[in-house]
Scaffold this active site. Structure first.
Site, mmCIF file in Angstrom:
data_model
loop_
_atom_site.group_PDB
_atom_site.id
_atom_site.type_symbol
_atom_site.label_atom_id
_atom_site.label_comp_id
_atom_site.label_asym_id
_atom_site.label_seq_id
_atom_site.Cartn_x
_atom_site.Cartn_y
_atom_site.Cartn_z
ATOM 1 C CG LEU A 379 -1.990 -1.033 1.368
ATOM 2 C CD1 LEU A 379 -2.727 -0.869 2.699
ATOM 3 C CD2 LEU A 379 -2.974 -0.960 0.210
ATOM 4 C CG ASP A 380 0.430 4.381 -2.878
ATOM 5 O OD1 ASP A 380 1.218 3.551 -3.367
ATOM 6 O OD2 ASP A 380 -0.417 5.007 -3.544
ATOM 7 C CG MET A 381 4.280 6.546 3.897
ATOM 8 S SD MET A 381 5.697 7.658 3.888
ATOM 9 C CE MET A 381 4.983 9.096 3.087
ATOM 10 C CB THR A 383 -2.967 3.972 0.945
ATOM 11 O OG1 THR A 383 -2.857 4.782 -0.219
ATOM 12 C CG2 THR A 383 -4.300 3.228 0.896
ATOM 13 N NE ARG A 481 -1.819 8.892 -4.273
ATOM 14 C CZ ARG A 481 -0.673 9.108 -3.633
ATOM 15 N NH1 ARG A 481 0.028 8.070 -3.166
ATOM 16 N NH2 ARG A 481 -0.218 10.329 -3.470
#
Length: 533
Positions: A379-381, A383, A481
């Site tokens: 997961l993106d930081m 998110t 995104r």
């Protein structure tokens, strides 16, 4: 004059802006508002700016204590890099009669000659002649071989009738020798014609190689003219900076972005930089996501190596992404093979280039010495939400195979920075690829991008924004995104998205559900996590 006085609306910041992650200081917002009014006033280059251009401001203090700002635009505008009101280029490559323009004209002459060769079709015509001649010779040889076969059949009949064997053998030898002579003649002709084709092609190849060498030399010479200053008064040219920082040559356009131009001008005129910001003006590019009057960090591909040098001697804000990530991890399921956890927003999934703690770090500490968390997906930081973690390599491979085959079902919830969406549900398909000059930013690229598909459904609409459910079929970096923010997607950035929208207290994106089969038992497993927003 390019140093414009400013009546400060706020005290200056204690440190200079960290250019790759920042909130614009009030002084920068004040200066940017003046620049935006200047752009809007109407100039000969306004139409070009409206098609999309990055502008920047740097607030500085002069030796006499005067506070003012410098303004810059990236690259060229109106075919110029010396427009009044804005800082000059670090090196004016457009100066008539200068070495760059002279060498550029020589390269343009080579391009014109290559265009003539391509338009004349001489190489194609020579190749066509060669192909036609080859087909003609092949047909002639095939015909003669058929005649030889027929002659052999007649000789066999004559032998059966008792004809003279010596005469028959002589005829056979003559025809074989004639075929060899025919092939030799054909080979000589084809060799001569192939040489003619090669001669035409060689001219083009020679010109292309000459152009390549001249272009590389000119680019290297040009970068040597960009001698970048820092606050300590030290100068280094771009060739030296990039060789030390990246081990390679500078990319095209290096040194022409706003931030290096602004800092160079400030240093050269004895101004003390206080803060800096860059904003986008006009339409968004077709691939990138840039919104009118939104603020953006400096690009990393071109500017990071340069600014590492240019910021030396300044007291700069720390990188806000280099520390933190101390939020609590919630473990929602764990056995001997797999764990499912909820990652808080702001924490990395795996260790990065900084000391910032990650989910893998926390789990390694919790599981004890020798334990290895295998992160099955990321997961993106920014998110939050559900992460699946394997506890052994075999389970990791089995779970990864499920993700690779797209049998894992994932659902996200997001709050979009919009009041209404025209369609309540639908499918988004926008191919994506990384932007090599501005990682981790992603761009939409129909030609070179990888397939990226997302299904969405509107859950609610309120004054806070539009809440949506997102089901990614593929798992590209920043897919949700970009698909939300892009004009060909939902045209509504996720609230708090610092790359594709506007920064807020957090990115309002949460991995809310995941379904997969247990790697050891094969049993279907389903987990849900409600977002905190």
């Amino acid at each position: 004059m390019f140093f414009h006085k400013l009546v400060p609306c706020a005290p200056p910041p204690p440190r200079f802006t960290f250019p790759f992650c920042y909130e614009p200081h009030p002084l920068c917002l004040q200066a940017a508002a003046e620049v935006q009014r200047y752009i809007a006033a109407g100039h000969g280059w306004r139409q070009e700016a409206d098609r999309g251009k990055m502008f920047g401001v740097l607030v500085a203090k002069a030796a006499d204590g005067t506070v003012g700002y410098l303004a810059a635009y990236s690259g060229q505008l109106g075919g110029r890099n010396d427009l009044p009101y804005f800082v000059p280029a670090v090196y004016d490559m457009l100066r008539p009669g200068g070495q760059f323009k002279v060498r550029e004209a020589e390269i343009s002459a080579i391009n014109a000659r290559l265009a003539e060769i391509e338009e004349s079709g001489a190489e194609a015509e020579a190749q066509a002649r060669l192909s036609a001649l080859r087909r003609s010779f092949e047909a002639e040889e095939a015909g003669y071989k058929a005649a030889m076969a027929e002659a052999k059949r007649r000789r066999d009949e004559l032998r059966a009738a008792g004809a003279d064997e010596a005469a028959l053998v002589g005829q056979s030898q003559f025809m074989k020798a004639e075929l060899r002579r025919m092939k030799k003649r054909h080979a000589c002709r084809l060799e001569a014609e192939a040489a003619a084709v090669a001669g035409v092609a060689a001219e083009g190849e020679r010109l292309r190689e000459e152009r390549r060498v001249m272009s590389e030399r000119l680019q290297g010479w040009l970068f040597s003219q960009f001698r970048m200053l820092n606050a300590l008064g030290q100068r280094r040219d771009l060739n030296d900076i990039f060789a030390a920082e990246t081990g390679g040559a500078p990319p095209a356009g290096a040194g022409e972005c706003c931030a290096p131009k602004l800092l160079q001008c400030a240093y050269e005129h004895g101004l003390r930089p206080l803060c800096m910001a860059e904003f986008w003006w006009g339409e968004s590019p077709r691939t990138e996501l840039r919104r009118h009057l939104h603020y953006y960090p400096a690009c990393r591909g071109k500017c990071l190596p340069i600014l590492r040098h240019m910021l030396k001697g300044l007291d700069v804000d720390p990188d806000p992404l280099a520390a933190g990530g101390e939020g609590r991890i919630e473990v929602v399921y764990e056995d001997g093979h797999v764990a499912v956890v909820v990652k808080p927003a702001g924490m990395l999934a795996v260790p990065g280039l900084t000391a910032r703690r990650s989910v893998a770090d926390v789990l390694r500490e919790a599981w004890g010495a020798g334990a290895t968390p295998f992160m099955v997906h990321r997961l993106d930081m920014d998110t939050s939400g559900l992460l699946v973690v394997a506890k052994d390599e075999c389970s990791y491979r089995l779970l990864q195979a499920q993700f690779a085959s797209r049998s894992v079902r994932k659902r996200y919830e997001a709050l979009l920075d919009a009041q209404h969406l025209a369609a309540g549900e639908g499918r988004i398909s926008l191919p994506m690829r990384p932007d090599p000059m501005d990682r981790p930013r992603q761009v939409v690229d129909p030609l070179n991008g990888r397939e990226a598909v997302t299904y969405y459904r509107v859950l609610s609409e309120s004054s806070r924004g539009v809440r949506v459910s997102l089901h990614p079929v593929t798992g590209r970096t920043h897919q949700l995104r970009v698909h939300c923010a892009h004009p060909l997607g939902l045209d509504a950035p996720i609230l708090g998205d610092p790359l594709y929208g506007l920064r807020a207290d957090r990115l309002y994106l949460h991995a809310a559900a995941v379904e997969f089969c247990h790697p050891a038992t094969g049993r279907p497993m389903s987990f849900k996590s409600a977002p905190e927003f």
